[in-house]
Design an enzyme around this catalytic site. Structure first.
Site, short mmCIF file in Angstrom:
data_model
loop_
_atom_site.label_atom_id
_atom_site.label_comp_id
_atom_site.label_asym_id
_atom_site.label_seq_id
_atom_site.Cartn_x
_atom_site.Cartn_y
_atom_site.Cartn_z
N HIS A 1 45.55 44.83 34.82
CA HIS A 1 44.73 45.60 33.90
C HIS A 1 45.36 47.15 33.93
CE1 HIS A 1 41.58 42.51 34.88
NE2 HIS A 1 41.61 42.38 33.63
N SER B 1 42.03 38.13 37.81
CA SER B 1 40.65 38.17 38.56
C SER B 1 40.30 37.24 39.36
CB SER B 1 39.66 38.43 37.79
OG SER B 1 39.98 39.46 36.50
#
Ligand code: PAF
Length: 282
Positions: free
Chosen positions: A37, A188
């Site tokens: 990210h 994630s």
């Protein structure tokens, strides 16, 4: 860094920024932020006056309720990561009703067949869910540029198609996959792996590197056989699919044509964790 938890406060802010002529870069996420990210934000920072992110675990894109339930959530940690990155001016953390004011349901999209390939076969309805939430977020944030990771390459292609079909004046940018030191694509979901699983999962990227070495040297079906063999020998891992597809249509190929670009796509379950990866073949 500004934090907006309602649609209304976000929209007042966006209006003010637009009035000042600010160029807005946007990177939506589902939280559980990691270095992948950060690389989206870093790219956005270089190309825009203002960088906005969002954190929202979108229920309509999970075809498996257990996956939705187990999706890692830690907003306070995410806010800390965003602040420490120094790349992000504002984060939007909406409630479900801010994005789904009437009913928590996906719209039906036609992505010219892109939605029926690969993930579309294994995760029915997934891309309608992604399309619904991304369309709504783009309409609320009004960015000039939006950033998505190439790890979810099919999602990126579908979002480009969404923006083209809806004629939204937004430039979509794909950001290269950020990998852990052992080559594992940052996700994630990696948080759910034990340290031995995380180590073993490096075989996914190693396999893609081998596929790239075999590209145009052996046939497509020989490559498929070799990939299957690799995963038959891996304890605790199940190969869900491996495909080589033409990059623009995402259609599986059984032959390498000279003037076309190809990409290898792979999904592997490591224990209960579903990991996805891909690589451009050259
Ligand atoms: O890639 C993701 O994190 C999600 O699919 C997205 C684009 C934020 C939509 O929920």
């Amino acid at each position: 860094m500004e934090i907006f938890r309602t649609r209304k406060t976000l929209q007042d802010y966006i209006e003010r920024q637009k009035e000042m002529g600010k160029k807005i870069g946007f990177a939506p996420t589902m939280g559980a932020l990691h270095k992948g990210h950060i690389s989206l934000y870093e790219t956005a920072r270089k190309q825009n006056d203002l960088v906005i992110s969002s954190i929202f675990v979108n229920p309509t894109q999970f075809n498996n309720p257990e996956d939705l339930e187990k999706y890692p959530r830690n907003i306070e940690n995410d806010i800390r990561i965003l602040k420490e990155s120094g790349f992000v001016d504002a984060v939007y953390i909406p409630e479900v009703a801010d994005l789904y004011p009437e009913i928590v349901e996906s719209k039906e999209y036609d992505f010219d067949g892109l939605e029926n390939e690969m993930e579309g076969k294994f995760r029915p309805g997934h891309f309608n869910g992604v399309g619904t939430v991304v369309e709504e977020l783009l309409r609320q944030v009004h960015p000039d540029n939006a950033y998505f990771g190439e790890k979810d390459y099919q999602q990126l292609a579908i979002i480009r198609k969404l923006v083209e079909k809806l004629k939204l004046p937004i430039q979509i940018h794909g950001v290269p996959i950020y990998r852990e030191d052992n080559g594992l694509a940052m996700s994630s979901r990696n948080q759910r792996l034990s340290s031995s699983q995380r180590d073993a999962a490096k075989i996914i990227h190693e396999t893609l590197v081998k596929v790239n070495d075999w590209f145009r040297v052996i046939t497509v079906s020989e490559i498929y056989d070799r990939v299957k063999e690799i995963f038959e020998d891996q304890r605790g891992m199940v190969l869900e699919y491996f495909e080589i597809a033409e990059e623009s249509t995402l259609k599986e190929t059984d032959f390498f044509y000279k003037d076309k670009n190809y990409r290898a796509f792979i999904v592997v379950f490591v224990g209960e964790v579903r990991l996805i990866d891909n690589m451009h073949l050259d």
